[in-house]
Design a protein around this motif. Structure first.
Motif, PDB file in Angstrom:
ATOM      1  N   ASP A  36      32.658  43.307  54.342  1.00  0.00           N
ATOM      2  CA  ASP A  36      33.260  41.811  53.434  1.00  0.00           C
ATOM      3  C   ASP A  36      33.648  42.404  52.381  1.00  0.00           C
ATOM      4  N   LEU A  37      33.054  43.277  51.608  1.00  0.00           N
ATOM      5  CA  LEU A  37      33.473  43.914  50.421  1.00  0.00           C
ATOM      6  C   LEU A  37      34.772  44.394  50.470  1.00  0.00           C
ATOM      7  N   ARG A  38      35.083  45.413  51.485  1.00  0.00           N
ATOM      8  CA  ARG A  38      36.024  46.244  51.624  1.00  0.00           C
ATOM      9  C   ARG A  38      37.155  45.260  52.182  1.00  0.00           C
ATOM     10  N   HIS A  39      37.095  44.230  52.831  1.00  0.00           N
ATOM     11  CA  HIS A  39      38.083  43.200  53.206  1.00  0.00           C
ATOM     12  C   HIS A  39      38.507  42.337  51.745  1.00  0.00           C
ATOM     13  N   SER A  40      37.494  42.213  51.058  1.00  0.00           N
ATOM     14  CA  SER A  40      37.928  41.401  49.867  1.00  0.00           C
ATOM     15  C   SER A  40      38.667  42.249  48.949  1.00  0.00           C
ATOM     16  N   LEU A  41      38.250  43.357  48.733  1.00  0.00           N
ATOM     17  CA  LEU A  41      39.203  44.451  48.007  1.00  0.00           C
ATOM     18  C   LEU A  41      40.255  44.717  48.429  1.00  0.00           C
ATOM     19  N   TYR A  42      40.547  45.239  49.590  1.00  0.00           N
ATOM     20  CA  TYR A  42      41.727  45.794  50.325  1.00  0.00           C
ATOM     21  C   TYR A  42      42.761  44.872  50.962  1.00  0.00           C
ATOM     22  N   VAL A  43      42.084  43.681  51.215  1.00  0.00           N
ATOM     23  CA  VAL A  43      42.964  42.739  51.966  1.00  0.00           C
ATOM     24  C   VAL A  43      43.237  41.553  51.232  1.00  0.00           C
ATOM     25  N   THR A  44      42.170  40.816  50.645  1.00  0.00           N
ATOM     26  CA  THR A  44      42.369  39.655  49.686  1.00  0.00           C
ATOM     27  C   THR A  44      42.828  40.031  48.508  1.00  0.00           C
ATOM     28  N   TYR A  45      42.403  41.008  47.906  1.00  0.00           N
ATOM     29  CA  TYR A  45      42.939  41.161  46.541  1.00  0.00           C
ATOM     30  C   TYR A  45      44.475  41.893  46.469  1.00  0.00           C
ATOM     31  N   LYS A  46      44.371  42.448  47.617  1.00  0.00           N
ATOM     32  CA  LYS A  46      45.785  43.354  47.890  1.00  0.00           C
ATOM     33  C   LYS A  46      46.970  42.317  47.928  1.00  0.00           C
ATOM     34  N   ASN A  47      46.742  41.243  48.638  1.00  0.00           N
ATOM     35  CA  ASN A  47      47.868  40.369  48.658  1.00  0.00           C
ATOM     36  C   ASN A  47      47.923  39.293  47.671  1.00  0.00           C
ATOM     37  N   LEU A  48      47.216  39.536  46.665  1.00  0.00           N
ATOM     38  CA  LEU A  48      47.378  38.695  45.289  1.00  0.00           C
ATOM     39  C   LEU A  48      48.490  39.367  44.492  1.00  0.00           C
ATOM     40  N   ASP A  49      48.896  38.375  43.551  1.00  0.00           N
ATOM     41  CA  ASP A  49      49.906  38.985  42.374  1.00  0.00           C
ATOM     42  C   ASP A  49      49.329  40.088  41.877  1.00  0.00           C
ATOM     43  N   GLN A  50      50.136  41.261  41.780  1.00  0.00           N
ATOM     44  CA  GLN A  50      49.372  42.517  41.264  1.00  0.00           C
ATOM     45  C   GLN A  50      49.317  42.513  39.690  1.00  0.00           C
ATOM     46  N   ASN A  51      50.286  41.306  39.236  1.00  0.00           N
ATOM     47  CA  ASN A  51      50.267  41.322  37.810  1.00  0.00           C
ATOM     48  C   ASN A  51      48.998  40.468  37.157  1.00  0.00           C
ATOM     49  N   LEU A  52      48.148  40.012  37.946  1.00  0.00           N
ATOM     50  CA  LEU A  52      46.995  39.175  37.609  1.00  0.00           C
ATOM     51  C   LEU A  52      46.078  40.215  36.579  1.00  0.00           C
ATOM     52  N   LYS A  53      45.545  39.419  35.650  1.00  0.00           N
ATOM     53  CA  LYS A  53      44.543  40.501  34.706  1.00  0.00           C
ATOM     54  C   LYS A  53      43.323  40.191  35.352  1.00  0.00           C
TER      55      LYS A  53
ATOM     56  N   GLY B 275      38.717  44.173  21.566  1.00  0.00           N
ATOM     57  CA  GLY B 275      37.220  43.788  21.819  1.00  0.00           C
ATOM     58  C   GLY B 275      37.055  43.148  23.170  1.00  0.00           C
ATOM     59  N   ARG B 276      38.453  43.259  24.037  1.00  0.00           N
ATOM     60  CA  ARG B 276      38.258  42.600  25.349  1.00  0.00           C
ATOM     61  C   ARG B 276      38.323  43.641  26.643  1.00  0.00           C
ATOM     62  N   VAL B 277      37.673  43.003  27.588  1.00  0.00           N
ATOM     63  CA  VAL B 277      37.656  43.793  29.063  1.00  0.00           C
ATOM     64  C   VAL B 277      38.474  43.181  29.928  1.00  0.00           C
ATOM     65  N   PHE B 278      39.520  44.039  30.413  1.00  0.00           N
ATOM     66  CA  PHE B 278      40.323  43.667  31.519  1.00  0.00           C
ATOM     67  C   PHE B 278      41.234  44.455  31.804  1.00  0.00           C
ATOM     68  N   GLU B 279      42.185  44.380  32.741  1.00  0.00           N
ATOM     69  CA  GLU B 279      43.312  45.295  33.267  1.00  0.00           C
ATOM     70  C   GLU B 279      43.814  44.793  34.434  1.00  0.00           C
ATOM     71  N   LYS B 280      45.369  44.994  34.392  1.00  0.00           N
ATOM     72  CA  LYS B 280      46.049  44.427  35.555  1.00  0.00           C
ATOM     73  C   LYS B 280      45.403  44.847  36.959  1.00  0.00           C
ATOM     74  N   LEU B 281      45.782  43.939  37.958  1.00  0.00           N
ATOM     75  CA  LEU B 281      45.037  44.232  39.463  1.00  0.00           C
ATOM     76  C   LEU B 281      45.770  45.339  39.645  1.00  0.00           C
ATOM     77  N   GLY B 282      47.311  45.437  39.643  1.00  0.00           N
ATOM     78  CA  GLY B 282      47.908  46.793  40.255  1.00  0.00           C
ATOM     79  C   GLY B 282      47.622  47.938  39.549  1.00  0.00           C
ATOM     80  N   VAL B 283      47.234  48.164  38.444  1.00  0.00           N
ATOM     81  CA  VAL B 283      46.941  49.120  37.813  1.00  0.00           C
ATOM     82  C   VAL B 283      45.527  49.828  38.270  1.00  0.00           C
ATOM     83  N   LEU B 284      44.605  48.699  38.555  1.00  0.00           N
ATOM     84  CA  LEU B 284      43.446  49.152  39.227  1.00  0.00           C
ATOM     85  C   LEU B 284      43.666  49.789  40.737  1.00  0.00           C
ATOM     86  N   PHE B 285      44.584  49.312  41.400  1.00  0.00           N
ATOM     87  CA  PHE B 285      44.728  49.883  42.752  1.00  0.00           C
ATOM     88  C   PHE B 285      45.479  51.279  42.584  1.00  0.00           C
ATOM     89  N   GLU B 286      45.544  51.680  41.402  1.00  0.00           N
ATOM     90  CA  GLU B 286      46.093  53.059  41.001  1.00  0.00           C
ATOM     91  C   GLU B 286      45.194  53.897  40.630  1.00  0.00           C
TER      92      GLU B 286
END
Length: 378
Positions: free
Chosen positions: A274-291, A307-318
């Motif tokens: 389930d974890l793999r599907h959420s990361l590699y399918v569900t999240y991969k199909n979202l807008d990669q500019n989401l923070k 003081g913030r913790v965040f990163e763009k989704l597309g950056v994390l896939f790299e």
């Protein structure tokens, strides 16, 4: 020159602002190695209290002349004793941590993440002493929703009062196992609706609103939307939240530097798929500019200059190692082979969040003491 208290809030602001600070931690060595005050501008040293009862002469040469000195212990008393001795020996101002490491564990630093559409704003509450992250989304008219609230509800309520907000919704992305949720208490004190994924709520002893895939929650007259995206793997019910089509609150599924662990309910082998599907399918199909906004961080290096913790989704896939393993068998081995020790009292914390037990405040503090352990580590 004198002995002076420093509150956890004052210390937290120094850490966020990267102000220089020297910490003398007088707890025992084991406690210090397990969990201590950290930050880019923090230098720390451990010398147990029992080694300093007869005097502090042996450590005076180790104390910096050009940084504020803060003495910390578990609850406060030992640090006051040692700090007072340093004042007498050096004639300098010396601080002690008011409330000890307990207060450090419970302090929240509110940081603005950015503006939302139609005049709204999003805030991140950084719990430096535990690595927890929670969020308040605010609409132009003052209506607000909170996500993954900790049990330190007074600090949220103070923020809500100071900013003339009306809390309408409290959302948990999943049934937490490393910290006690404050969402039900916020519901009791504000009348807000409490939302929880139903697949995580089979054993809960209270009423809730089912937070399911596709659910849309709105705040404000000129609406800010919060959309539910089912993303199991850390728990069977884990559900992410997309806010204003710009931010993705991932709970404990995805972090800036790692990915979520699937074993806190004893289901590592079952849930890793389930974890793999959420990361590699569900999240991969979202807008990669989401923070990406996680529920936790592991190291202060993940906290940016504001003081913030965040990163763009597309950056994390790299850049995120947990998202760079295309082979399923290799991914399973990576996850199940890199599980850290279970969080302190995680079973009792889960039972508390289910409403099965209700520990007293001191017990709740002890249950949560120490670092979070929600991520896969290498």
């Amino acid at each position: 020159m004198s002995l002076k208290p420093m509150t956890a809030d004052e210390m937290g602001k120094m850490i966020i602002n990267r102000d220089e600070l020297f910490v003398l931690d007088v707890r025992n060595e084991e406690q210090y190695k397990e969990w201590r005050i950290t930050g880019d501008s923090v230098t720390s040293m451990n010398k147990p209290y029992f080694d300093l009862i007869e005097g502090v002469d042996e450590i005076l040469d180790d104390l910096p002349a050009d940084k504020p000195i803060l003495v910390a212990c578990a609850k406060e008393g030992s640090s006051k004793f040692v700090a007072d001795q340093i004042v007498e020996a050096t004639g300098r101002d010396v601080f002690y941590l008011e409330g000890g490491m307990k207060s450090y564990s419970e302090d929240l630093q509110a940081v603005k993440l950015g503006d939302l559409s139609n005049g709204g704003a999003l805030y991140q509450f950084v719990r430096l002493g535990k690595g927890c992250l929670s969020y308040i989304a605010v609409a132009k008219n003052g209506e607000a929703a909170i996500v993954d609230a900790t049990r330190m509800t007074d600090q949220y309520l103070k923020f809500i009062e100071e900013n003339n907000l009306t809390l309408k919704h409290a959302i948990d992305t999943h049934l937490h196992a490393d910290h006690i949720s404050g969402a039900r208490t916020l519901r009791e004190k504000t009348g807000a609706k409490y939302w929880l994924p139903s697949k995580d709520a089979e054993e809960v002893q209270f009423d809730y609103e089912a937070f399911e895939d596709g659910q849309e929650i709105q705040i404000g007259d000129e609406a800010i939307t919060l959309n539910a995206v089912y993303s199991p793997g850390h728990t069977i019910g884990s559900t992410s939240v997309i806010i204003d089509n710009e931010y993705l609150i991932t709970g404990d599924i995805l972090f800036v530097k790692s990915i979520g662990r699937p074993d806190l309910a004893g289901k590592a082998e079952d849930w890793v798929g389930d974890l793999r599907h959420s990361l590699y399918v569900t999240y991969k199909n979202l807008d990669q500019n989401l923070k990406v906004l996680p529920a936790h961080f592991a190291h202060f290096e993940e906290v940016d200059e504001a003081g913030r913790v965040f990163e763009k989704l597309g950056v994390l896939f790299e850049t995120n190692d947990g998202l760079l393993i295309p082979d399923e068998a290799e991914f399973r081995e990576y996850v199940t082979g890199n599980l850290p020790p279970q969080p302190n009292a995680y079973q009792e914390i889960r039972q508390t969040n289910m409403g099965k037990i209700d520990p007293d405040p001191e017990e709740k503090t002890e249950m949560e003491i120490g670092p979070n352990r929600c991520a896969v580590t290498e």
